[in-house]
Design a protein around this motif. Structure first.
Motif, short mmCIF file in Angstrom:
data_model
loop_
_atom_site.label_atom_id
_atom_site.label_comp_id
_atom_site.label_asym_id
_atom_site.label_seq_id
_atom_site.Cartn_x
_atom_site.Cartn_y
_atom_site.Cartn_z
N ALA A 105 10.85 7.19 -3.77
CA ALA A 105 9.81 6.19 -3.45
C ALA A 105 10.36 4.77 -3.62
N ASP A 106 11.52 4.53 -3.03
CA ASP A 106 12.26 3.28 -3.22
C ASP A 106 11.56 2.14 -2.47
N GLU A 107 10.86 1.28 -3.21
CA GLU A 107 10.07 0.22 -2.60
C GLU A 107 10.92 -0.96 -2.15
N SER A 108 12.15 -1.04 -2.61
CA SER A 108 13.06 -2.07 -2.13
C SER A 108 13.68 -1.64 -0.81
N ARG A 109 14.19 -0.42 -0.77
CA ARG A 109 14.82 0.09 0.45
C ARG A 109 13.82 0.14 1.60
N THR A 110 12.60 0.51 1.32
CA THR A 110 11.58 0.62 2.36
C THR A 110 10.87 -0.70 2.66
N SER A 111 11.20 -1.75 1.93
CA SER A 111 10.59 -3.08 2.06
C SER A 111 9.12 -3.09 1.69
N LEU A 112 8.64 -2.05 1.01
CA LEU A 112 7.23 -2.02 0.62
C LEU A 112 6.90 -3.12 -0.38
N ALA A 113 7.76 -3.35 -1.35
CA ALA A 113 7.47 -4.38 -2.35
C ALA A 113 7.29 -5.74 -1.69
N ALA A 114 8.17 -6.06 -0.73
CA ALA A 114 8.07 -7.34 -0.04
C ALA A 114 6.80 -7.41 0.81
N ALA A 115 6.47 -6.31 1.49
CA ALA A 115 5.29 -6.30 2.34
C ALA A 115 4.01 -6.39 1.52
N ARG A 116 3.97 -5.69 0.40
CA ARG A 116 2.79 -5.76 -0.47
C ARG A 116 2.60 -7.17 -1.03
N ALA A 117 3.69 -7.83 -1.35
CA ALA A 117 3.62 -9.17 -1.93
C ALA A 117 2.99 -10.19 -1.00
N VAL A 118 3.09 -9.95 0.32
CA VAL A 118 2.50 -10.89 1.28
C VAL A 118 1.20 -10.37 1.88
N GLY A 119 0.64 -9.31 1.28
CA GLY A 119 -0.68 -8.85 1.66
C GLY A 119 -0.76 -7.82 2.75
N VAL A 120 0.38 -7.24 3.14
CA VAL A 120 0.35 -6.21 4.18
C VAL A 120 -0.35 -4.95 3.67
N TYR A 121 -0.17 -4.64 2.39
CA TYR A 121 -0.79 -3.48 1.76
C TYR A 121 -1.63 -3.93 0.56
N PRO A 122 -2.59 -3.12 0.13
CA PRO A 122 -3.37 -3.47 -1.07
C PRO A 122 -2.46 -3.66 -2.28
N SER A 123 -2.88 -4.50 -3.19
CA SER A 123 -2.04 -4.82 -4.35
C SER A 123 -1.76 -3.61 -5.24
N ASP A 124 -2.64 -2.61 -5.19
CA ASP A 124 -2.43 -1.42 -6.03
C ASP A 124 -1.81 -0.25 -5.27
N TYR A 125 -1.41 -0.49 -4.02
CA TYR A 125 -0.82 0.61 -3.23
C TYR A 125 0.61 0.87 -3.68
N ARG A 126 0.95 2.13 -3.86
CA ARG A 126 2.30 2.54 -4.20
C ARG A 126 2.73 3.68 -3.28
N LEU A 127 4.00 3.73 -3.00
CA LEU A 127 4.56 4.79 -2.18
C LEU A 127 4.74 6.04 -3.04
N ALA A 128 4.16 7.15 -2.63
CA ALA A 128 4.29 8.40 -3.37
C ALA A 128 5.60 9.07 -3.00
N PRO A 129 6.40 9.50 -3.98
CA PRO A 129 7.65 10.19 -3.66
C PRO A 129 7.38 11.51 -2.96
N SER A 130 8.30 11.91 -2.10
CA SER A 130 8.14 13.16 -1.37
C SER A 130 9.50 13.74 -1.02
N THR A 131 9.56 15.04 -1.02
CA THR A 131 10.74 15.75 -0.52
C THR A 131 10.67 15.82 1.00
N VAL A 132 11.81 15.71 1.66
CA VAL A 132 11.92 15.99 3.08
C VAL A 132 12.51 17.38 3.24
#
Length: 249
Positions: A105-132
């Motif tokens: 659930a790498d939020e740096s690699r997926t750019s989630l942390a950056a997107a959440r910081a500018v309001g793209v996602y809710p402030s409490d949203y987190r990426l759930a880890p998953s197996t492929v």
């Protein structure tokens, strides 16, 4: 809300914007390919609308009959529902890059942390880890009942991006994730792995595929003559000018 038929054997089962398939405002378009005997899903949304999305799938078929869910890339609006997909008993299929990002659930690699910081996602949203469950690469084939679904490498919007090509009933259908959109637009972002040179190579290659239908991850589908839209983007890249950006300020 529920499954919206788009074409013979193709449904829209989740969306952040389509009024009849709305699952959560942060979701991408999620598609179901189903030929009556088997099928596969394309993209899983954020996970915020997973219950509604899975219910829409069940309107069309028994989810247990599906080969799984193909995740086009690791951005949260497409991949965040992977964990819920596996919890529902469906395998997740994705590129090696997406598999590595989802495993932790790498939020740096997926750019989630950056997107959440500018309001793209809710402030409490987190990426759930998953197996492929199955790692995909360009040239692989995924069976969807009697249909063959071809996987194509499509980096540019981000690393490890895949697109899905289906030939059915005399038509060639491209599920483009965040690679291409109606009007020949692309999705360029100021993130670490959005790469213009790779994007140009991807779009130019897709312009040679004789695509009839373009089903993007967001916005309007192109249900006929999609090669015109793809060609517009390719021509712009050939002039060394980025095509119009689907993202605006």
């Amino acid at each position: 809300m529920g499954a919206v038929p788009l074409l013979d054997s193709v449904w829209l089962v989740g969306s952040g914007s389509h009024p009849d398939a709305l699952t959560d405002p942060h979701d991408c378009h999620c598609y179901l390919i189903w030929d009556g005997s088997g099928g596969v899903l394309v993209d899983t949304g954020t996970g915020l609308g997973a219950r509604a999305w899975l219910a829409a799938v069940a309107e069309v078929c028994d989810p247990a009959a599906l080969s799984g869910a193909i995740v086009t890339h690791y951005h949260a609006d497409h991949a965040g529902g992977a964990a819920a997909t596996r919890a529902a008993g469906l395998p997740v299929l994705a590129s090696a890059e997406t598999a590595a990002a989802l495993a932790t659930a790498d939020e740096s690699r997926t750019s989630l942390a950056a997107a959440r910081a500018v309001g793209v996602y809710p402030s409490d949203y987190r990426l759930a880890p998953s197996t492929v469950d199955r790692v995909l690469a360009g040239g692989d084939i995924v069976r969807a009942g009697e249909l063959d679904v071809e996987i194509l490498d499509a980096p540019g919007h981000c690393d490890g991006h895949l697109v899905v090509l289906l030939r059915h009933a005399g038509r060639t259908i491209l599920f483009s994730g965040d690679c291409l959109f109606a009007g020949g637009r692309v999705s360029l972002q100021a993130i670490h792995d959005c790469r213009l040179d790779r994007y140009a190579e991807t779009v130019n290659a897709l312009a040679g595929r004789e695509v009839d239908v373009l089903l993007p991850g967001h916005g309007e589908p192109v249900l006929r003559d999609a090669l015109v839209d793809i060609g517009r983007a390719a021509e712009s890249f050939r002039r060394l000018v980025p095509p119009p950006n689907v993202l605006t300020s």
